[in-house]
Structure formats: C-alpha cells, structure tokens
Enzyme design. Structure first.
Site, PDB file in Angstrom:
ATOM      1  N   CYS A  23       0.611  -1.444   0.244  1.00  0.00           N
ATOM      2  CA  CYS A  23       0.161  -0.188  -0.466  1.00  0.00           C
ATOM      3  C   CYS A  23       1.184   1.280  -0.417  1.00  0.00           C
ATOM      4  CB  CYS A  23      -1.126   0.045   1.104  1.00  0.00           C
ATOM      5  SG  CYS A  23      -1.324  -1.684   2.226  1.00  0.00           S
ATOM      6  N   GLU A  57      -3.104  -0.848 -10.435  1.00  0.00           N
ATOM      7  CA  GLU A  57      -2.944   0.207 -10.056  1.00  0.00           C
ATOM      8  C   GLU A  57      -1.698   0.710 -11.303  1.00  0.00           C
ATOM      9  OE1 GLU A  57      -4.833   0.255  -5.801  1.00  0.00           O
ATOM     10  OE2 GLU A  57      -2.593  -0.475  -6.395  1.00  0.00           O
ATOM     11  N   HIS A  73     -21.397  22.366  -1.069  1.00  0.00           N
ATOM     12  CA  HIS A  73     -21.478  22.508  -3.276  1.00  0.00           C
ATOM     13  C   HIS A  73     -19.933  24.068  -3.095  1.00  0.00           C
ATOM     14  CE1 HIS A  73     -22.770  24.004  -6.473  1.00  0.00           C
ATOM     15  NE2 HIS A  73     -22.542  25.377  -6.606  1.00  0.00           N
ATOM     16  N   GLU A 106     -21.067  16.473  -3.821  1.00  0.00           N
ATOM     17  CA  GLU A 106     -22.345  16.141  -3.924  1.00  0.00           C
ATOM     18  C   GLU A 106     -23.233  15.131  -3.930  1.00  0.00           C
ATOM     19  OE1 GLU A 106     -23.927  20.259  -5.065  1.00  0.00           O
ATOM     20  OE2 GLU A 106     -21.683  20.083  -6.362  1.00  0.00           O
ATOM     21  N   TYR A 129      -6.517  -5.119  -8.493  1.00  0.00           N
ATOM     22  CA  TYR A 129      -6.269  -4.182  -8.428  1.00  0.00           C
ATOM     23  C   TYR A 129      -4.763  -3.432  -8.466  1.00  0.00           C
ATOM     24  CZ  TYR A 129      -4.692  -5.370  -3.578  1.00  0.00           C
ATOM     25  OH  TYR A 129      -4.349  -4.945  -2.029  1.00  0.00           O
TER      26      TYR A 129
HETATM   27  C1  LIG Z   1       1.218  -3.729  -4.644  1.00  0.00           C
HETATM   28  C2  LIG Z   1       0.569  -3.885  -3.574  1.00  0.00           C
HETATM   29  C3  LIG Z   1      -0.271  -3.174  -2.693  1.00  0.00           C
HETATM   30  C4  LIG Z   1      -1.000  -3.327  -1.388  1.00  0.00           C
HETATM   31  N1  LIG Z   1      -2.443  -2.226  -1.999  1.00  0.00           N
HETATM   32  C5  LIG Z   1      -3.235  -1.709  -0.878  1.00  0.00           C
HETATM   33  C6  LIG Z   1      -4.007  -0.531  -0.349  1.00  0.00           C
HETATM   34  O1  LIG Z   1      -3.677  -0.037  -1.462  1.00  0.00           O
HETATM   35  N2  LIG Z   1      -5.121  -0.916   0.228  1.00  0.00           N
HETATM   36  C7  LIG Z   1      -4.970  -2.313   1.528  1.00  0.00           C
HETATM   37  O2  LIG Z   1      -5.594  -2.277   1.917  1.00  0.00           O
HETATM   38  N3  LIG Z   1      -4.111  -2.993   0.975  1.00  0.00           N
HETATM   39  C8  LIG Z   1      -3.374  -3.314  -0.301  1.00  0.00           C
HETATM   40  N4  LIG Z   1      -2.382  -4.338  -0.118  1.00  0.00           N
HETATM   41  C9  LIG Z   1      -2.561  -5.765   0.550  1.00  0.00           C
HETATM   42  C10 LIG Z   1      -2.104  -5.480   2.214  1.00  0.00           C
HETATM   43  O3  LIG Z   1      -0.603  -5.169   1.822  1.00  0.00           O
HETATM   44  C11 LIG Z   1      -2.224  -6.611   2.447  1.00  0.00           C
HETATM   45  O4  LIG Z   1      -3.294  -7.642   2.930  1.00  0.00           O
HETATM   46  C12 LIG Z   1      -1.634  -6.506   4.175  1.00  0.00           C
HETATM   47  O5  LIG Z   1      -0.049  -6.432   4.296  1.00  0.00           O
HETATM   48  C13 LIG Z   1      -1.702  -7.960   4.538  1.00  0.00           C
HETATM   49  O6  LIG Z   1      -1.176  -7.938   6.026  1.00  0.00           O
HETATM   50  P1  LIG Z   1      -0.385  -9.385   6.945  1.00  0.00           P
HETATM   51  O7  LIG Z   1      -0.370  -9.029   8.051  1.00  0.00           O
HETATM   52  O8  LIG Z   1      -1.370 -10.105   6.919  1.00  0.00           O
HETATM   53  O9  LIG Z   1       0.646  -9.374   5.997  1.00  0.00           O
HETATM   54  P2  LIG Z   1       1.832  -8.926   5.916  1.00  0.00           P
HETATM   55  O10 LIG Z   1       1.519  -7.539   5.686  1.00  0.00           O
HETATM   56  O11 LIG Z   1       2.188  -9.881   4.836  1.00  0.00           O
HETATM   57  O12 LIG Z   1       3.300  -9.444   6.844  1.00  0.00           O
HETATM   58  C14 LIG Z   1       3.434 -10.857   7.165  1.00  0.00           C
HETATM   59  C15 LIG Z   1       4.599 -11.058   7.286  1.00  0.00           C
HETATM   60  O13 LIG Z   1       5.427 -11.984   7.806  1.00  0.00           O
HETATM   61  C16 LIG Z   1       6.734 -12.159   7.569  1.00  0.00           C
HETATM   62  N5  LIG Z   1       6.601 -13.840   6.943  1.00  0.00           N
HETATM   63  C17 LIG Z   1       6.094 -14.647   6.734  1.00  0.00           C
HETATM   64  N6  LIG Z   1       6.249 -16.099   6.786  1.00  0.00           N
HETATM   65  C18 LIG Z   1       7.211 -15.870   7.877  1.00  0.00           C
HETATM   66  C19 LIG Z   1       8.196 -16.668   9.187  1.00  0.00           C
HETATM   67  N7  LIG Z   1       8.322 -17.954   8.470  1.00  0.00           N
HETATM   68  N8  LIG Z   1       8.675 -16.533   9.704  1.00  0.00           N
HETATM   69  C20 LIG Z   1       8.883 -14.680  10.045  1.00  0.00           C
HETATM   70  N9  LIG Z   1       8.287 -13.907   9.668  1.00  0.00           N
HETATM   71  C21 LIG Z   1       7.908 -14.675   8.752  1.00  0.00           C
HETATM   72  C22 LIG Z   1       6.729 -11.801   5.815  1.00  0.00           C
HETATM   73  O14 LIG Z   1       8.066 -11.272   6.435  1.00  0.00           O
HETATM   74  C23 LIG Z   1       5.927  -9.836   6.604  1.00  0.00           C
HETATM   75  O15 LIG Z   1       6.425  -9.432   7.051  1.00  0.00           O
HETATM   76  C24 LIG Z   1      -1.173  -4.229  -0.716  1.00  0.00           C
HETATM   77  C25 LIG Z   1      -0.540  -5.531  -1.555  1.00  0.00           C
HETATM   78  C26 LIG Z   1      -0.140  -5.201  -2.219  1.00  0.00           C
HETATM   79  C27 LIG Z   1       0.934  -6.665  -2.752  1.00  0.00           C
END
Ligand SMILES: Cc1cc2nc3c(=O)[nH]c(=O)nc-3n(C[C@H](O)[C@H](O)[C@H](O)COP(=O)(O)OP(=O)(O)OC[C@H]3O[C@@H](n4cnc5c(N)ncnc54)[C@H](O)[C@@H]3O)c2cc1C
Length: 461
Positions: free
Chosen positions: A48, A184, A438, A443, A180
């Site tokens: 994001c 984007e 407005h 609006e 998306y």
């Molecule tokens: C290009 C892109 C644009 C996006 N834009 C938007 C947006 O505009 N708005 C929005 O709401 N969402 C957006 N998203 C989605 C959003 O980023 C995810 O939904 C969100 O980050 C999910 O959070 P999470 O905690 O599930 O996982 P993540 O944020 O992916 O975190 C998981 C973490 O776990 C770590 N990890 C994985 N396996 C292990 C392990 N075995 N041991 C230790 N660490 C580990 C990873 O390195 C990572 O840092 C976007 C995603 C992408 C790819």
C-alpha cells in the site's frame, strides 16, 4: 503444570501481527514476534504505502498540463525515477523504524528471523536455533505474489515485490492481470509516461466490482492511452536484443522492457510446519479459521492474508486486534467481513462499499439504482478528459443504501466517509436529507433523485 517461555509468539511482523502483538502486550502478555524480512510487512514495505507514493508521483504530469488552462506556465518538466525510488525508500525506512519503536515500547521482543511451527505450542526460531514454548501462537505470515500461470520464459517477468526496486523506469511495460494491483501499476507507469499494455484474460478489468465501474475504468484507461489487451493471455516470454518479446494467446508479439505479472498472491504457508501441529490448509494454501481467527488447534490462531478472507491491511489489523481482545483482553470479538469500504488507486481512482448491481439484485431482489456521470468542474478550464461516475444501489424493501460506487478524483477519500453512512445503515432518505456541499463532486451523492429504469438484469461478471 506446563510452563511456557512466552504467552504469545507472533510469526510475521506485518499489519496483522504487529497490531496483535502490541495489543496483547498491552493486556500484560509476554510477547515475542519473529519477522524474516522487514518489520511493517507487505503494506509498509512493498504494498500500500510505496504504491501510493508512486501513484502520487504518476499524477503530476497531468496536473502540470492542466494548470495551463488556469493561466499557469509550468515550463519544461522532467521526471527522475532514481529520485522517486530513493525518497520512497527513505520513507519506508522511517516507517519501519516507527513500527520497531512501537513494538519495543509495548514490550514486544522482536526476533529478526524466520520462524516455523514444531507443534501446537512450539516455535523454532531458525536464526538462533531456539525453540520457544508459547501458550498461544499467532500465524500472521501474509502472502506473496506469484509468477503464475507458469509459461516458457516466465522467469523474465517481475512481480510487485521487484517493481519497487527497478533501477530505471521501463519505457515499455506489459502488465499482466486485471485485479487492483495490475490496474494500479498500469496507471502508475502510464502516468509516468511509459508505454503500457494491460493484458487480462477477462473482457473487463476488476472482476468482482460493479460492471458499470469496470466499464467506466476500461474507457478511462483506453482514453489515457493504456493499450488494453483483453480476452487474451500470455503464452511465453523471450529475451531478445530489443527487449523482452511477449507472445500472447492470439499469436501477437509485443516487445517491452519489463513484464509485471500481477495475477495473484498465495499465502506464505509453505514450509511453515503447520501440518506438524495438525493444521490442514485449504486448496489455495490458506489457513482455515473460525470467526475468532482460531484454527482447529486451540492454541494456534491466524490472521490477515494467510487466511485469505479479505486481503486488505485494515482487515488484517482488525483481525489482529480482535484476536488480542479475544484471547488476552477477555473480550471475545469477531470481525465483520461484510461491509468493507475499499479503494483502487487507479487514475481515475475508484471507491466502493457494499454490493455491485448484479450482486445486490441477487441478494435483495428489488433494488433501485441511481447513476450519474459528469465532467468535474476542474475539467472545464483544464481540458481534462476524465469523467466522474457515481452509482448508488438501494434495497427497495428497506430503503437502505447497500452499495456506493465512485470513480473519479479522490474517490478513495469520498468512500471512507460515505462508508460511515452505509455502515450505520443509512437509507436513501438519509442521503436525500443531507445538505449538499457545493461546489464539489461528492455533492452528487446526495442529489441523485431519480432511479434509472433498468431494462434487464445484468449478468454477474
Ligand atoms: C502491491 C500491493 C498493494 C497493496 N495495496 C493495498 C492497499 O492499497 N490497501 C490495502 O488495504 N491493502 C493493500 N494491499 C494488501 C495488504 O498489503 C495486505 O492485505 C496486508 O499487508 C496483509 O497483512 P498481513 O499482516 O496479513 O501480512 P503481511 O503484511 O504480508 O505481513 C506478513 C509478514 O510475515 C513475514 N513472514 C512470512 N513468513 C514468515 C516466517 N515464517 N517467519 C517470520 N516472518 C515471516 C513476512 O516477511 C511479512 O513481513 C496491497 C498489497 C500489495 C502486494
């Protein structure tokens, strides 16, 4: 009595994991969090946040051009990719620092390592070799982009992970996908002046969105010079002296500098050891959980993208928070996945909450549809070609607004506020009695009076 090293071990320092860790620690739990890459996760590091910064960058060229209609002489402009990437990286570093500080302040111990599950209460920290016994384990490992489907030369493509670190702006880009993220990035590169082809196997972009919005975005992109290659797929990639030759399913060949594949993401569950604890994954590799994010193993919970419910940052954060409230705060909390306002940061932008027309018809039967499309006021002097599109869907039986769809400047900002009304259960009569602001584009949301006459129901697409 069994003794534990920690009350909670969080695997994954992204949106869901960080929130859960902080809130649980706030309730007095002893919390350890393992992150194998960078704290902040996808959203902050390669999702994001960096994406939105690139979207901002991509919109200036048009602004410079449009300023002339208002009397400005902007002069010669030049875009420097390296500056954008450097500044973006500096901001991401700053945010990662804040995430780490906040975890520290909350008393969460951060372990910079991959961690895997050994059994229902044991986590193996690979970097140190430590085996940590935890009363609860929260799996918040997110998902990763894939280069799928697998095709000859497919490895020449890049994913959203790499796009943030390209050394130079590709002048000719093929973006593969209709979701998306694909939309984007196609918008970003087009705005920065690259020649962009957006290839999608379906006939319209953004499956799952309202068909009118999908059509409006397709028109807007075509009008902005994005070459839309719809109803086709990528069959092979090959490196040639002139760039990467991409062959499409209709036999046509396109030579480009980069191929960005944004066709989907898969949960990061491979090699995580879940099966050792007795957890079976679903067909896409996601972890099945109940409404409280608990797996079939009572000590193991999972939140965020790894559960493949609604893969968005605010949802991962809510699920993480609800988990901590439930398990450590004595407040069992479920997350409502029904009404989720969301934005697509295409240019023009899209903001949506609730059902599209076809879905609303299937759920509610009798609905009223209000639509408007107009040229925004700014375009009268700027000469801008984008139009604003808005659509309200109302359940006839209750008069409730069950869908709001906006395409146009700042649609993401508008939908956040319209989302409050819809979440509160606002009726069309509530919208009607709201005084217009407005002159604004928003609006129109409170001034649409006559429902459109629908001749025949649309197919769900
Ligand atoms: C290009 C892109 C644009 C996006 N834009 C938007 C947006 O505009 N708005 C929005 O709401 N969402 C957006 N998203 C989605 C959003 O980023 C995810 O939904 C969100 O980050 C999910 O959070 P999470 O905690 O599930 O996982 P993540 O944020 O992916 O975190 C998981 C973490 O776990 C770590 N990890 C994985 N396996 C292990 C392990 N075995 N041991 C230790 N660490 C580990 C990873 O390195 C990572 O840092 C976007 C995603 C992408 C790819």
């Amino acid at each position: 009595m069994t003794s534990f090293d920690v009350d909670l071990f969080v695997i994954g320092g992204g949106s869901g994991g960080v929130r859960a860790a902080r809130i649980a620690a706030g309730y007095g739990a002893k919390v350890m969090l393992a992150e194998e890459y960078r704290v902040g996760g996808t959203c902050v590091i390669r999702g994001c946040v960096p994406k939105k910064l690139m979207v901002y960058a991509s919109r200036f060229a048009e602004e410079f051009h449009e300023a002339e209609g208002f009397g400005w002489s902007v002069g010669e402009t030049r875009f420097d990719w390296a500056t954008l990437i450097r500044n973006k990286d500096r901001e991401i570093d700053r945010l990662e620092g804040i995430y780490r500080t906040n975890l520290d302040k909350a008393g969460v111990e951060i372990v910079d390592s991959r961690a895997v599950i050994e059994d229902a209460h044991t986590v193996h920290v690979l970097k140190t070799g430590a085996r940590i016994r935890a009363r609860y384990i929260l799996v918040a490992v997110g998902a990763h982009p894939t280069l799928e489907p697998v095709i000859p030369g497919g490895e020449l493509g890049i994913t959203s992970n790499e796009v943030f670190h390209l050394e130079a702006q590709p002048k000719r880009v093929l973006v593969v996908g209709g979701g998306y993220i694909a939309v984007e990035f196609a918008g970003v590169f087009a705005g920065l002046g690259s020649e962009v082809t957006l290839l999608h196997r379906g006939d319209m972009l953004l499956r799952g969105f309202d068909d009118d919005v999908r059509a409006a975005l397709g028109e807007a992109y075509a009008q902005r010079g994005v070459n839309l290659a719809l109803g086709r797929t990528l069959t092979s990639l090959e490196k040639t002296p002139g760039g990467i030759a991409a062959t499409l399913s209709d036999g046509s060949v396109l030579t480009v500098d980069q191929v960005l594949v944004a066709t989907g993401r898969r949960p990061n569950t491979k090699g995580l050891g879940l099966e050792k604890a007795g957890i079976t994954l679903d067909e896409v590799g996601a972890i099945p959980v109940d409404a409280y994010s608990q797996t079939l193993i009572p000590s193991i919970y999972a939140v965020g993208d790894v559960t493949n419910r609604a893969n968005l940052t605010p949802i991962a954060i809510r699920e993480g928070h609800a988990f901590a409230d439930t398990v450590f705060g004595g407040k069992p909390t479920m997350v409502d996945h029904d009404l989720i306002p969301t934005a697509v940061f295409s240019t023009p932008e899209i903001g949506v909450i609730g059902c599209g027309e076809a879905a609303a018809r299937a759920i509610y039967g009798e609905i009223d549809v209000y639509k408007t499309a107009f040229r925004p006021m700014k375009a009268t002097l700027s000469g801008g070609k984008d139009r604003v599109f808005m659509k309200l869907i109302v359940d006839k039986a209750t008069d409730k607004v069950v869908g709001v769809h906006i395409m146009g400047h700042d649609a993401g900002e508008m939908i956040q506020l319209a989302g409050i009304a819809v979440t509160m259960g606002a009726t069309k009569a509530d919208f009607d009695r709201t005084v217009a602001v407005h002159p604004t584009a928003a609006e129109e949301l409170v001034t649409m009076r006559t429902p459109v006459v629908v001749k025949k129901p649309q197919a769900v697409g």
